[in-house]
Design a protein around this motif. Sequence first.
Motif, mmCIF file in Angstrom:
data_model
loop_
_atom_site.group_PDB
_atom_site.id
_atom_site.type_symbol
_atom_site.label_atom_id
_atom_site.label_comp_id
_atom_site.label_asym_id
_atom_site.label_seq_id
_atom_site.Cartn_x
_atom_site.Cartn_y
_atom_site.Cartn_z
ATOM 1 N N TYR A 34 0.849 -1.184 0.000
ATOM 2 C CA TYR A 34 0.000 0.000 0.000
ATOM 3 C C TYR A 34 0.888 1.239 0.000
ATOM 4 O O TYR A 34 2.110 1.152 0.203
ATOM 5 N N THR A 35 0.294 2.389 -0.224
ATOM 6 C CA THR A 35 1.044 3.641 -0.334
ATOM 7 C C THR A 35 0.786 4.541 0.864
ATOM 8 O O THR A 35 -0.285 4.509 1.472
ATOM 9 N N THR A 36 1.781 5.362 1.187
ATOM 10 C CA THR A 36 1.625 6.367 2.234
ATOM 11 C C THR A 36 2.613 7.507 1.997
ATOM 12 O O THR A 36 3.743 7.257 1.567
ATOM 13 N N PRO A 37 2.208 8.761 2.279
ATOM 14 C CA PRO A 37 3.163 9.870 2.189
ATOM 15 C C PRO A 37 3.952 10.065 3.475
ATOM 16 O O PRO A 37 4.903 10.835 3.507
ATOM 17 N N PHE A 38 3.540 9.349 4.539
ATOM 18 C CA PHE A 38 4.169 9.536 5.858
ATOM 19 C C PHE A 38 4.633 8.188 6.393
ATOM 20 O O PHE A 38 3.833 7.411 6.911
ATOM 21 N N TYR A 39 5.918 7.914 6.243
ATOM 22 C CA TYR A 39 6.469 6.661 6.752
ATOM 23 C C TYR A 39 7.434 6.976 7.889
ATOM 24 O O TYR A 39 8.366 7.769 7.729
ATOM 25 N N ILE A 40 7.195 6.367 9.029
ATOM 26 C CA ILE A 40 8.066 6.537 10.187
ATOM 27 C C ILE A 40 8.921 5.291 10.335
ATOM 28 O O ILE A 40 8.429 4.214 10.690
ATOM 29 N N ASN A 41 10.197 5.433 10.031
ATOM 30 C CA ASN A 41 11.137 4.317 10.094
ATOM 31 C C ASN A 41 11.534 4.068 11.552
ATOM 32 O O ASN A 41 12.177 4.915 12.173
ATOM 33 N N PRO A 42 11.177 2.929 12.123
ATOM 34 C CA PRO A 42 11.486 2.674 13.535
ATOM 35 C C PRO A 42 12.974 2.623 13.845
ATOM 36 O O PRO A 42 13.378 2.751 15.000
ATOM 37 N N ALA A 43 13.801 2.439 12.807
ATOM 38 C CA ALA A 43 15.249 2.381 13.013
ATOM 39 C C ALA A 43 15.905 3.755 12.924
ATOM 40 O O ALA A 43 17.108 3.878 13.172
ATOM 41 N N ASP A 44 15.133 4.790 12.581
ATOM 42 C CA ASP A 44 15.676 6.141 12.490
ATOM 43 C C ASP A 44 16.092 6.631 13.873
ATOM 44 O O ASP A 44 15.363 6.459 14.855
ATOM 45 N N SER A 45 17.264 7.246 13.977
ATOM 46 C CA SER A 45 17.799 7.644 15.286
ATOM 47 C C SER A 45 16.909 8.683 15.970
ATOM 48 O O SER A 45 16.714 8.626 17.194
ATOM 49 N N LEU A 46 16.350 9.620 15.206
ATOM 50 C CA LEU A 46 15.471 10.634 15.794
ATOM 51 C C LEU A 46 14.177 10.007 16.278
ATOM 52 O O LEU A 46 13.677 10.353 17.353
ATOM 53 N N VAL A 47 13.642 9.072 15.506
ATOM 54 C CA VAL A 47 12.429 8.355 15.922
ATOM 55 C C VAL A 47 12.687 7.613 17.232
ATOM 56 O O VAL A 47 11.869 7.660 18.165
ATOM 57 N N MET A 48 13.815 6.940 17.328
ATOM 58 C CA MET A 48 14.137 6.187 18.550
ATOM 59 C C MET A 48 14.312 7.122 19.744
ATOM 60 O O MET A 48 13.922 6.784 20.870
ATOM 61 N N THR A 49 14.887 8.302 19.512
ATOM 62 C CA THR A 49 15.054 9.270 20.593
ATOM 63 C C THR A 49 13.700 9.741 21.116
ATOM 64 O O THR A 49 13.475 9.812 22.333
ATOM 65 N N ILE A 50 12.786 10.060 20.202
ATOM 66 C CA ILE A 50 11.443 10.504 20.605
ATOM 67 C C ILE A 50 10.714 9.387 21.351
ATOM 68 O O ILE A 50 10.079 9.622 22.379
ATOM 69 N N GLN A 51 10.821 8.175 20.847
ATOM 70 C CA GLN A 51 10.172 7.039 21.503
ATOM 71 C C GLN A 51 10.700 6.838 22.919
ATOM 72 O O GLN A 51 9.941 6.590 23.857
ATOM 73 N N GLN A 52 12.008 6.950 23.081
ATOM 74 C CA GLN A 52 12.607 6.753 24.395
ATOM 75 C C GLN A 52 12.178 7.847 25.357
ATOM 76 O O GLN A 52 11.889 7.580 26.536
ATOM 77 N N ASN A 53 12.109 9.094 24.871
ATOM 78 C CA ASN A 53 11.659 10.192 25.722
ATOM 79 C C ASN A 53 10.226 9.979 26.186
ATOM 80 O O ASN A 53 9.894 10.230 27.350
ATOM 81 N N TYR A 54 9.388 9.513 25.286
ATOM 82 C CA TYR A 54 7.999 9.246 25.662
ATOM 83 C C TYR A 54 7.906 8.119 26.684
ATOM 84 O O TYR A 54 7.138 8.179 27.640
ATOM 85 N N LYS A 55 8.674 7.078 26.453
ATOM 86 C CA LYS A 55 8.642 5.946 27.366
ATOM 87 C C LYS A 55 9.101 6.364 28.761
ATOM 88 O O LYS A 55 8.516 5.959 29.779
ATOM 89 N N THR A 56 10.140 7.194 28.805
ATOM 90 C CA THR A 56 10.683 7.637 30.089
ATOM 91 C C THR A 56 9.740 8.588 30.820
ATOM 92 O O THR A 56 9.501 8.450 32.029
ATOM 93 N N LYS A 57 9.201 9.558 30.078
ATOM 94 C CA LYS A 57 8.395 10.609 30.716
ATOM 95 C C LYS A 57 6.935 10.231 30.906
ATOM 96 O O LYS A 57 6.315 10.579 31.902
ATOM 97 N N PHE A 58 6.367 9.506 29.917
ATOM 98 C CA PHE A 58 4.921 9.310 29.917
ATOM 99 C C PHE A 58 4.496 7.847 29.916
ATOM 100 O O PHE A 58 3.295 7.572 29.880
ATOM 101 N N TYR A 59 5.439 6.911 29.943
ATOM 102 C CA TYR A 59 5.124 5.480 29.884
ATOM 103 C C TYR A 59 4.214 5.190 28.690
ATOM 104 O O TYR A 59 3.249 4.443 28.777
ATOM 105 N N SER A 60 4.524 5.788 27.565
ATOM 106 C CA SER A 60 3.642 5.722 26.408
ATOM 107 C C SER A 60 4.465 5.747 25.132
ATOM 108 O O SER A 60 5.657 6.062 25.160
ATOM 109 N N ARG A 61 3.803 5.412 24.011
ATOM 110 C CA ARG A 61 4.433 5.491 22.710
ATOM 111 C C ARG A 61 3.802 6.629 21.922
ATOM 112 O O ARG A 61 2.580 6.789 21.934
ATOM 113 N N PRO A 62 4.581 7.422 21.233
ATOM 114 C CA PRO A 62 4.009 8.510 20.433
ATOM 115 C C PRO A 62 3.216 7.962 19.243
ATOM 116 O O PRO A 62 3.618 6.977 18.624
#
Length: 396
Positions: A290-318
């Motif tokens: 399927y097609t999408t204009p918005f792909y979030i690569n889970p291996a991207d370093s910035l994506v991983m940083t945001i995910q870790q911040n959310y996990k630490t601060k909010f016990y949640s995933r963005p």
Amino acid sequence: MKKRSGLFLFILFFVAGMNRGFSQKADSPRFHIAVFLPLYLDSAFDASGNYRFDQNFPKYLNPGLEFYEGLQLAVDSLKKRGSLLDITVYDTRSTSRTIQQILEDSSFLKTQLILGQVTVPELRMLANTAKNMLIPFVNINFPNDGGVTNNPEFVILNSTLHTHCEAVYKFIQRNWATSNIIYLRKSGSQEDRLRNDFAAIEKNTASVPLRMKYLNVDNGLDLGQVVPLMDSNSKTVFLVGSLDENFGKAICAKLGILVKSYPMKVLGMPTWESVSDFNTPAFTDLEIYYTTPFYINPADSLVMTIQQNYKTKFYSRPSDMVYRGFETTLHFAQLLEDHKGSLDGSIGEKKFKVFNDFDIQPVFATPSDQTLTLQYLENKKLYIIKKVSGNVVAVY
């Protein structure tokens, strides 16, 4: 779930209590961005400022607040860089001030860029204002023109359905042009539109048109219809021409019965991105695209940083909308600042990539029109996602 609700309650109180503007270095030249989001602050709080829903969190609040979460992350990043930006967030669901009143306020005249998560009436209002002010309006969410034409300031970030069809057609041309290609659809006005889109693409293609067989399957896919058209020794490509997710799931479930005996690829519409059932055993081994204009690569370093911040601060995933808010704000804010507050002719520059490679191109009136006029600008970059057994295994 309780911790997620607590996070949103914290954000709600923060948004309700602020002046909804962000700025730095007041003595320096300013660059002004207006962001329109459905925050529902007036319905979430009573006249005394008390939250109306106790510990509950209505789902309709999610999209605007999730985008706002990402926007706030982008603002934090911009502040650290010493950006000369004022970003003002307007609640499109405010009962105290309408969008029209906001646009007519003299303070709005300083705006140099508009971002909006909008409905069709709001889209038209903001696009018309942007055209009159000669500033860009980036429509974040709505995947069509909403009836807006002849407006060079209007940008569609969430690519139109026609652009998705072009991407799928060209992808098949590049990879399986000589394969057995079967187009599956049901009856319906939306399905007619999709079929017409593909017919127009086929007519105007610069390459050799695909030789597709067309099947209507209004009563569900009868395997007896397709098996005689398939060959166990060669690949069959199925293109499902419907936005109906349930129809797509039903087609894929039936094709899944054949996948071990007949090699095949199944391509669908952008709505398939949200079909969680594709992760279940019924679709094991079936190659789904399927097609999408918005792909979030889970291996991207910035994506991983945001995910870790959310996990630490909010016990949640963005959520995806958090990433959308972060990316849209950061990308276009940096562009505006780089061009000293004037994006005339520069909104499509490919600087300042965050997660996705936006490709903002002019869209002109159809060739049948006598005058070739610029209708709007659109993000033409689409990613083809390949899923197998519920896992994203390739991105094109």
